[in-house]
Design a protein around this motif. Sequence first.
Motif, PDB file in Angstrom:
ATOM      1  N   ASN A 247      74.012   7.776  50.958  1.00 19.00           N
ATOM      2  CA  ASN A 247      73.655   7.861  52.192  1.00 19.00           C
ATOM      3  C   ASN A 247      74.844   7.792  53.148  1.00 19.00           C
TER       4      ASN A 247
ATOM      5  N   ILE B 184      70.981  10.235  55.409  1.00 18.54           N
ATOM      6  CA  ILE B 184      69.876   9.524  54.750  1.00 18.54           C
ATOM      7  C   ILE B 184      68.637  10.249  55.255  1.00 18.54           C
TER       8      ILE B 184
ATOM      9  N   GLY C  36      65.129  12.241  55.622  1.00 16.49           N
ATOM     10  CA  GLY C  36      63.956  11.999  56.534  1.00 16.49           C
ATOM     11  C   GLY C  36      64.381  10.877  57.829  1.00 16.49           C
ATOM     12  N   LYS C  37      65.714  10.527  57.720  1.00 16.90           N
ATOM     13  CA  LYS C  37      65.868   9.595  58.835  1.00 16.90           C
ATOM     14  C   LYS C  37      66.746  10.094  59.677  1.00 16.90           C
ATOM     15  N   ILE C  38      68.188  10.089  58.984  1.00 17.20           N
ATOM     16  CA  ILE C  38      69.367  10.722  59.839  1.00 17.20           C
ATOM     17  C   ILE C  38      70.229  11.482  59.072  1.00 17.20           C
ATOM     18  N   THR C  39      70.626  12.596  59.570  1.00 14.70           N
ATOM     19  CA  THR C  39      71.608  13.404  58.920  1.00 14.70           C
ATOM     20  C   THR C  39      72.325  13.834  59.901  1.00 14.70           C
TER      21      THR C  39
ATOM     22  N   ASN D   1      72.130   5.353  65.792  1.00 14.96           N
ATOM     23  CA  ASN D   1      70.994   6.150  65.761  1.00 14.96           C
ATOM     24  C   ASN D   1      69.676   4.945  65.615  1.00 14.96           C
TER      25      ASN D   1
ATOM     26  N   THR E 143      68.179   4.547  62.956  1.00 13.70           N
ATOM     27  CA  THR E 143      68.056   4.043  61.675  1.00 13.70           C
ATOM     28  C   THR E 143      68.874   3.004  61.459  1.00 13.70           C
ATOM     29  N   THR E 144      70.053   3.459  61.777  1.00 14.65           N
ATOM     30  CA  THR E 144      71.269   2.461  61.328  1.00 14.65           C
ATOM     31  C   THR E 144      71.272   1.297  62.428  1.00 14.65           C
TER      32      THR E 144
ATOM     33  N   TRP F 296      70.535   4.483  69.699  1.00 13.15           N
ATOM     34  CA  TRP F 296      69.877   3.003  69.812  1.00 13.15           C
ATOM     35  C   TRP F 296      70.152   2.265  71.062  1.00 13.15           C
TER      36      TRP F 296
END
Lengths: 371, 371
Positions: free
Chosen positions: A348, B211, B213-216, B271, B273-274, B310
């Motif tokens: 990741n 990641i 499905g989350k963040i690319t 973002n 996710t993180t 975020w």
Amino acid sequence: MRLGFLFLSSSSPVVGSSISRSIVRPAPSLLLHRPFHFIPNRTTTDSNPFQFSPRTTLTASASSMASTFKPEQARVPPALQLPSPPITKFKIGLCQLSVTADKERNIVHGRAAIEEAAEKGAKLVVLPEIWNSPYSNDSFPIYAEDIDAGPDASPSTAMLSEAARLLKITIVGGSIPERSGDKLYNTCCVFDADGKLKAKHRKIHLFDIDIPGKITFKESQTLTAGETPTVVDTEVGRIGIGICYDIRFQELAMLYAARGAHLICYPGAFNMTTGPLHWELLQRARAVDNQLYVATCAPARDVDGGYVAWGHSTLIGPFGEVLATTEHDEAIIISEIDYSQIELRRTNLPLEKQRRGDLYQLVDVQRSSSQ
Amino acid sequence: MRLGFLFLSSSSPVVGSSISRSIVRPAPSLLLHRPFHFIPNRTTTDSNPFQFSPRTTLTASASSMASTFKPEQARVPPALQLPSPPITKFKIGLCQLSVTADKERNIVHGRAAIEEAAEKGAKLVVLPEIWNSPYSNDSFPIYAEDIDAGPDASPSTAMLSEAARLLKITIVGGSIPERSGDKLYNTCCVFDADGKLKAKHRKIHLFDIDIPGKITFKESQTLTAGETPTVVDTEVGRIGIGICYDIRFQELAMLYAARGAHLICYPGAFNMTTGPLHWELLQRARAVDNQLYVATCAPARDVDGGYVAWGHSTLIGPFGEVLATTEHDEAIIISEIDYSQIELRRTNLPLEKQRRGDLYQLVDVQRSSSQ
């Protein structure tokens, strides 16, 4: 132009939204709408404001340094590849033990906790820092054992060895005061599932701290610092060992990651001041920065003791997530470690491949010397 | 012997206290009370379990390495002493701005926020990462400005320069996409209170993350990485600059601390996710490990944007404490920085004097090369 910033200050965290006073009292040169490519008024400056003023910029000249951008140079020697552990998924047991002044009781009590953790499936059991003795400079010389002299001279580690062998588990045996010649150490022994002593970590960074009115302690009054980082291959993976204050030194965790550790275990006994502030923070930081598991184990809190421990033994995953934790009472945490999560998180966020070896390097001095 | 361990598992964090089953089903060799100095049964082992098994212990031999324990060797070149800043106590303003596709609006809006922060007493104002443009690889080439070509070619930094000069404040100007020749960078400009460009930091570690499905996101598709760390002396102290993903690389913060920084500013746009997982954690870790201030500034959250930030701009003190923070809406945080806290915390926990230069060293490659 409408502005409705929420105004926050540290003295009164949320003051409430306010219409900007700059609308009421316009500063013409700043608030006038300008054409897109406006030129700032520079009549009061005698030079182009976009020129660097080198007198105070500390940045080293990089003009002749085209970025090599070689991540493999960020670790000296280069980081080892993550080894394939004998098992990738297993249960860990963290025994947050009550510790008393009765050493024999502490040993029997510790043994029973290990046995309970193993019964609940733990293949790796971790004990707290200084679990066989009160945590005090007065106690260390009295409770210290000569580990190198064998089981007769060290009933605490003899118990760990026997427990590991009979239960067929790996034990990171917290720490005990160790006597070696005329020196005392704060020492963690690691026993593999055959009962053999696989590694002995002597606390590298002694706990010398002085927060007046809160906590003052100087381990260096009685203890000697260890001479070497400790990474050990066990039946449950490659484990780096630190003891309590060792966790404050990010370099040690970085070095363990570069040596291919899957997990760092920190037996520790943070106090009531730095515990709430830093204990979980440091664990999570070491895990997320180095993308590996971190397990900690503390003594249970004894409010009548001379040194009051924070407790809160914890398992952290390689994304910095708290997988299991507890409060301050005696407890056994059983939680699952899955090393495939390390690979996942390193995919990741490929930090290791993104490091700038052209800008910084962490040197593992002893590994460099031994090669 | 009474045992009442609290049994925890990661699947059901608190299962409830249980009387140890080991009392019910004793394992004789482990649970029998023994005389204090008992000898473990070693009939099944053919050697002393207290002997190391060197085959798997990765620890480098330290036999010939008596600890020199020289903290000054832990940083190469040696860490600089903390300089005396021009002022030790002042207000910082963190402008968590809403960012739109309208560049002119973003500039006017940013200017008004800076003005409001200055009006509220801020001597140092920090803007978010990419505050003049949407955060996307499509936008970067369109919104990029040629900063080195001067104010005509860079209306965004021209505004910052003018604001700094007229308001007599230092500005860490978040970041904007920068065009230089045929390359694009993610660049932070620092203007001193006379409006002069004191430093220009190009993001060193590009944000390449995946990641599923989350963040690319892959900044490296359009951007080039910067070539040098940035530390700059200003009227409000020595400031190290990192941009967003730079915060993940602990070496950069360590290097800034070794160059005598009082404060590290990270304009950033973590973002969804993180952000919740790592944003505050990383800031607090950088602050507590290096015992300095950390300030971050993010764009306000735009749920309709292509990249959802975020938010949560924050000021962290040198003990890792959150001094001021906000949620995801547009906000200006005004909070106080007091550099005497750095000295205090470094006295409480003298990490710099406790480092083990005999075991690890962080090399500041460019500073080494320039000396």
